[in-house]
Design an enzyme around this catalytic site. Structure first.
Site, PDB file in Angstrom:
ATOM      1  N   HIS A   8    -105.771 -41.851-106.758  1.00 55.59           N
ATOM      2  CA  HIS A   8    -104.976 -42.201-105.585  1.00 55.59           C
ATOM      3  C   HIS A   8    -105.545 -43.323-104.774  1.00 55.59           C
ATOM      4  O   HIS A   8    -106.683 -43.816-105.103  1.00 55.59           O
ATOM      5  CB  HIS A   8    -104.965 -40.929-104.573  1.00 55.59           C
ATOM      6  CG  HIS A   8    -106.289 -40.511-104.212  1.00 55.59           C
ATOM      7  ND1 HIS A   8    -107.092 -39.532-104.754  1.00 55.59           N
ATOM      8  CD2 HIS A   8    -107.075 -41.005-103.013  1.00 55.59           C
ATOM      9  CE1 HIS A   8    -108.109 -39.358-104.060  1.00 55.59           C
ATOM     10  NE2 HIS A   8    -108.253 -40.029-103.099  1.00 55.59           N
ATOM     11  N   GLU A  44    -105.013 -34.125 -94.921  1.00 54.37           N
ATOM     12  CA  GLU A  44    -104.671 -35.084 -96.006  1.00 54.37           C
ATOM     13  C   GLU A  44    -103.309 -34.605 -96.796  1.00 54.37           C
ATOM     14  O   GLU A  44    -103.020 -33.183 -96.914  1.00 54.37           O
ATOM     15  CB  GLU A  44    -105.576 -35.340 -97.182  1.00 54.37           C
ATOM     16  CG  GLU A  44    -106.046 -34.079 -98.093  1.00 54.37           C
ATOM     17  CD  GLU A  44    -107.268 -34.452 -99.101  1.00 54.37           C
ATOM     18  OE1 GLU A  44    -108.022 -35.167 -98.580  1.00 54.37           O
ATOM     19  OE2 GLU A  44    -107.105 -34.380-100.179  1.00 54.37           O
ATOM     20  N   GLN A  55    -102.527 -40.996-100.848  1.00 60.05           N
ATOM     21  CA  GLN A  55    -103.010 -40.062-100.103  1.00 60.05           C
ATOM     22  C   GLN A  55    -103.210 -40.197 -98.515  1.00 60.05           C
ATOM     23  O   GLN A  55    -103.895 -41.258 -98.282  1.00 60.05           O
ATOM     24  CB  GLN A  55    -104.637 -39.594-100.552  1.00 60.05           C
ATOM     25  CG  GLN A  55    -105.487 -38.667 -99.586  1.00 60.05           C
ATOM     26  CD  GLN A  55    -106.872 -38.508-100.216  1.00 60.05           C
ATOM     27  OE1 GLN A  55    -107.625 -39.320-100.213  1.00 60.05           O
ATOM     28  NE2 GLN A  55    -107.242 -37.421-100.873  1.00 60.05           N
ATOM     29  N   HIS A  79    -109.696 -46.172 -99.054  1.00 58.52           N
ATOM     30  CA  HIS A  79    -110.339 -46.101-100.434  1.00 58.52           C
ATOM     31  C   HIS A  79    -109.690 -46.044-101.480  1.00 58.52           C
ATOM     32  O   HIS A  79    -108.333 -45.566-101.336  1.00 58.52           O
ATOM     33  CB  HIS A  79    -111.284 -44.828-100.309  1.00 58.52           C
ATOM     34  CG  HIS A  79    -110.752 -43.432-100.260  1.00 58.52           C
ATOM     35  ND1 HIS A  79    -110.397 -42.772 -99.122  1.00 58.52           N
ATOM     36  CD2 HIS A  79    -110.302 -42.737-101.035  1.00 58.52           C
ATOM     37  CE1 HIS A  79    -109.727 -41.746 -99.437  1.00 58.52           C
ATOM     38  NE2 HIS A  79    -109.672 -41.425-100.736  1.00 58.52           N
ATOM     39  N   GLU A 129    -113.886 -43.729-104.314  1.00 60.62           N
ATOM     40  CA  GLU A 129    -114.143 -42.330-104.678  1.00 60.62           C
ATOM     41  C   GLU A 129    -113.845 -41.828-106.128  1.00 60.62           C
ATOM     42  O   GLU A 129    -113.122 -42.484-107.012  1.00 60.62           O
ATOM     43  CB  GLU A 129    -112.892 -41.379-103.863  1.00 60.62           C
ATOM     44  CG  GLU A 129    -112.964 -39.947-103.952  1.00 60.62           C
ATOM     45  CD  GLU A 129    -111.756 -39.219-103.397  1.00 60.62           C
ATOM     46  OE1 GLU A 129    -111.019 -39.664-102.491  1.00 60.62           O
ATOM     47  OE2 GLU A 129    -111.672 -38.048-103.483  1.00 60.62           O
TER      48      GLU A 129
HETATM   49  N1  CMX Z   1    -113.720 -49.464 -96.541  1.00 61.97           N
HETATM   50  C1  CMX Z   1    -114.326 -50.681 -96.302  1.00 61.97           C
HETATM   51  N2  CMX Z   1    -115.562 -50.859 -95.371  1.00 61.97           N
HETATM   52  C2  CMX Z   1    -115.615 -49.937 -94.624  1.00 61.97           C
HETATM   53  C3  CMX Z   1    -115.154 -48.341 -94.855  1.00 61.97           C
HETATM   54  C4  CMX Z   1    -113.783 -48.408 -95.656  1.00 61.97           C
HETATM   55  N3  CMX Z   1    -113.139 -47.239 -95.682  1.00 61.97           N
HETATM   56  N4  CMX Z   1    -115.777 -47.558 -93.963  1.00 61.97           N
HETATM   57  C5  CMX Z   1    -116.805 -48.550 -93.392  1.00 61.97           C
HETATM   58  N5  CMX Z   1    -116.666 -49.534 -93.928  1.00 61.97           N
HETATM   59  C6  CMX Z   1    -117.681 -50.749 -93.537  1.00 61.97           C
HETATM   60  C7  CMX Z   1    -117.680 -51.037 -91.998  1.00 61.97           C
HETATM   61  O1  CMX Z   1    -116.768 -51.705 -91.729  1.00 61.97           O
HETATM   62  C8  CMX Z   1    -119.194 -51.564 -91.716  1.00 61.97           C
HETATM   63  O2  CMX Z   1    -118.990 -52.977 -92.170  1.00 61.97           O
HETATM   64  P1  CMX Z   1    -119.879 -53.770 -91.527  1.00 61.97           P
HETATM   65  O3  CMX Z   1    -121.197 -53.687 -91.724  1.00 61.97           O
HETATM   66  O4  CMX Z   1    -119.688 -55.394 -92.133  1.00 61.97           O
HETATM   67  O5  CMX Z   1    -119.389 -53.999 -89.912  1.00 61.97           O
HETATM   68  C9  CMX Z   1    -119.681 -51.087 -92.797  1.00 61.97           C
HETATM   69  O6  CMX Z   1    -119.011 -50.296 -93.944  1.00 61.97           O
HETATM   70  C10 CMX Z   1    -120.576 -49.675 -91.936  1.00 61.97           C
HETATM   71  O7  CMX Z   1    -121.128 -48.806 -92.796  1.00 61.97           O
HETATM   72  P2  CMX Z   1    -121.712 -47.498 -91.999  1.00 61.97           P
HETATM   73  O8  CMX Z   1    -122.630 -47.921 -90.939  1.00 61.97           O
HETATM   74  O9  CMX Z   1    -122.370 -46.647 -92.871  1.00 61.97           O
HETATM   75  O10 CMX Z   1    -120.165 -47.075 -91.571  1.00 61.97           O
HETATM   76  P3  CMX Z   1    -119.755 -45.605 -91.341  1.00 61.97           P
HETATM   77  O11 CMX Z   1    -120.540 -44.766 -90.334  1.00 61.97           O
HETATM   78  O12 CMX Z   1    -118.315 -46.163 -90.616  1.00 61.97           O
HETATM   79  O13 CMX Z   1    -119.537 -44.820 -92.518  1.00 61.97           O
HETATM   80  C11 CMX Z   1    -118.924 -44.574 -94.815  1.00 61.97           C
HETATM   81  C12 CMX Z   1    -118.746 -45.674 -93.760  1.00 61.97           C
HETATM   82  C13 CMX Z   1    -118.082 -45.303 -95.925  1.00 61.97           C
HETATM   83  C14 CMX Z   1    -120.363 -44.654 -95.169  1.00 61.97           C
HETATM   84  C15 CMX Z   1    -118.337 -43.293 -94.424  1.00 61.97           C
HETATM   85  O14 CMX Z   1    -117.050 -43.500 -94.236  1.00 61.97           O
HETATM   86  C16 CMX Z   1    -118.231 -42.288 -95.561  1.00 61.97           C
HETATM   87  O15 CMX Z   1    -119.194 -41.600 -95.549  1.00 61.97           O
HETATM   88  N6  CMX Z   1    -117.174 -42.052 -96.346  1.00 61.97           N
HETATM   89  C17 CMX Z   1    -117.032 -41.210 -97.471  1.00 61.97           C
HETATM   90  C18 CMX Z   1    -116.506 -39.793 -97.113  1.00 61.97           C
HETATM   91  C19 CMX Z   1    -114.776 -40.036 -96.727  1.00 61.97           C
HETATM   92  O16 CMX Z   1    -114.404 -41.233 -96.542  1.00 61.97           O
HETATM   93  N7  CMX Z   1    -114.236 -39.076 -96.460  1.00 61.97           N
HETATM   94  C20 CMX Z   1    -112.636 -39.255 -96.134  1.00 61.97           C
HETATM   95  C21 CMX Z   1    -111.793 -39.229 -97.323  1.00 61.97           C
HETATM   96  C22 CMX Z   1    -111.879 -37.797 -97.859  1.00 61.97           C
HETATM   97  C23 CMX Z   1    -110.812 -38.002 -99.119  1.00 61.97           C
HETATM   98  O17 CMX Z   1    -110.485 -38.585 -99.912  1.00 61.97           O
HETATM   99  O18 CMX Z   1    -110.507 -36.542 -99.410  1.00 61.97           O
HETATM  100 CO    CO Z   2    -109.539 -39.718-101.230  1.00 58.10          CO
END
Ligand code: CMX
Ligand code: CO
Length: 138
Positions: A8, A44, A55, A79, A129
């Site tokens: 997805h 979702e 998604q 993602h 993911e």
């Molecule tokens: N895509 C691309 N870049 C991203 C991003 C994304 N989805 N989310 C954050 N970023 C970037 C920010 O823009 C930032 O960039 P800069 O440093 O250049 O400004 C950087 O990553 C920041 O990282 P961070 O400080 O770790 O930022 P966050 O606290 O926003 O956390 C992340 C980001 C990816 C670690 C967190 O979103 C995460 O743990 N994701 C995994 C879980 C998730 O997304 N769950 C929801 C979906 C569930 C599902 O699919 O079922």
């Molecule tokens: Co997902």
């Protein structure tokens, strides 16, 4: 590591009902599953497109991954998710490659799947993911 397919593409939205309705009207795709995944801080909906899904994700609160993303970027692609047969082996491979893992171990996601995320700063600014689907979803 062998990827089975593109499972997805996750898209962050403010209003899940409105987004589902709009994707239905514009593209004729419908939600097959809809659920709250507390551990990911999202509600979702999975809209079937051939063998893959769109998604649609809406946050359960502002201090969640999708809540923070929406605040920073607005609605849009969040993602990309690859299906794998063995998520533990895939994570082991990524670790050996020095990949920047968000999840060291797989955790429960929607559809009874096991999921894990790789940080967007690891490769091409794209949050990845991995999904290992349970029985009944192969
Ligand atoms: N895509 C691309 N870049 C991203 C991003 C994304 N989805 N989310 C954050 N970023 C970037 C920010 O823009 C930032 O960039 P800069 O440093 O250049 O400004 C950087 O990553 C920041 O990282 P961070 O400080 O770790 O930022 P966050 O606290 O926003 O956390 C992340 C980001 C990816 C670690 C967190 O979103 C995460 O743990 N994701 C995994 C879980 C998730 O997304 N769950 C929801 C979906 C569930 C599902 O699919 O079922
Ligand atoms: Co997902």
């Amino acid at each position: 590591m062998k990827l089975l397919n593109l499972d997805h593409v996750g898209i962050a939205v403010h209003d899940l009902d409105a987004a589902i309705a709009s994707y239905g009207e514009r593209y004729g795709i419908r939600p097959l599953y809809r659920e709250v995944v507390e551990r990911q801080g999202v509600e979702e909906a999975m809209l079937a497109v051939g063998g893959s899904f769109i998604q649609l994700l809406t946050p359960l609160g502002p201090d969640t991954p999708v809540g923070k993303f929406l605040e920073r970027n607005g609605e849009g692609m969040h993602h990309v998710a690859f299906a794998v047969a063995d998520i533990d082996a895939a994570l082991e491979h990524l670790r050996s490659e020095g990949a920047r893992l968000i999840d060291e171990q797989a955790r429960p996601g929607g559809r009874g799947a096991r999921i894990a995320f790789v940080h967007p700063k690891d490769l091409t600014g794209t949050l990845i993911e991995l999904v290992e689907l349970g029985d009944g979803h192969e």
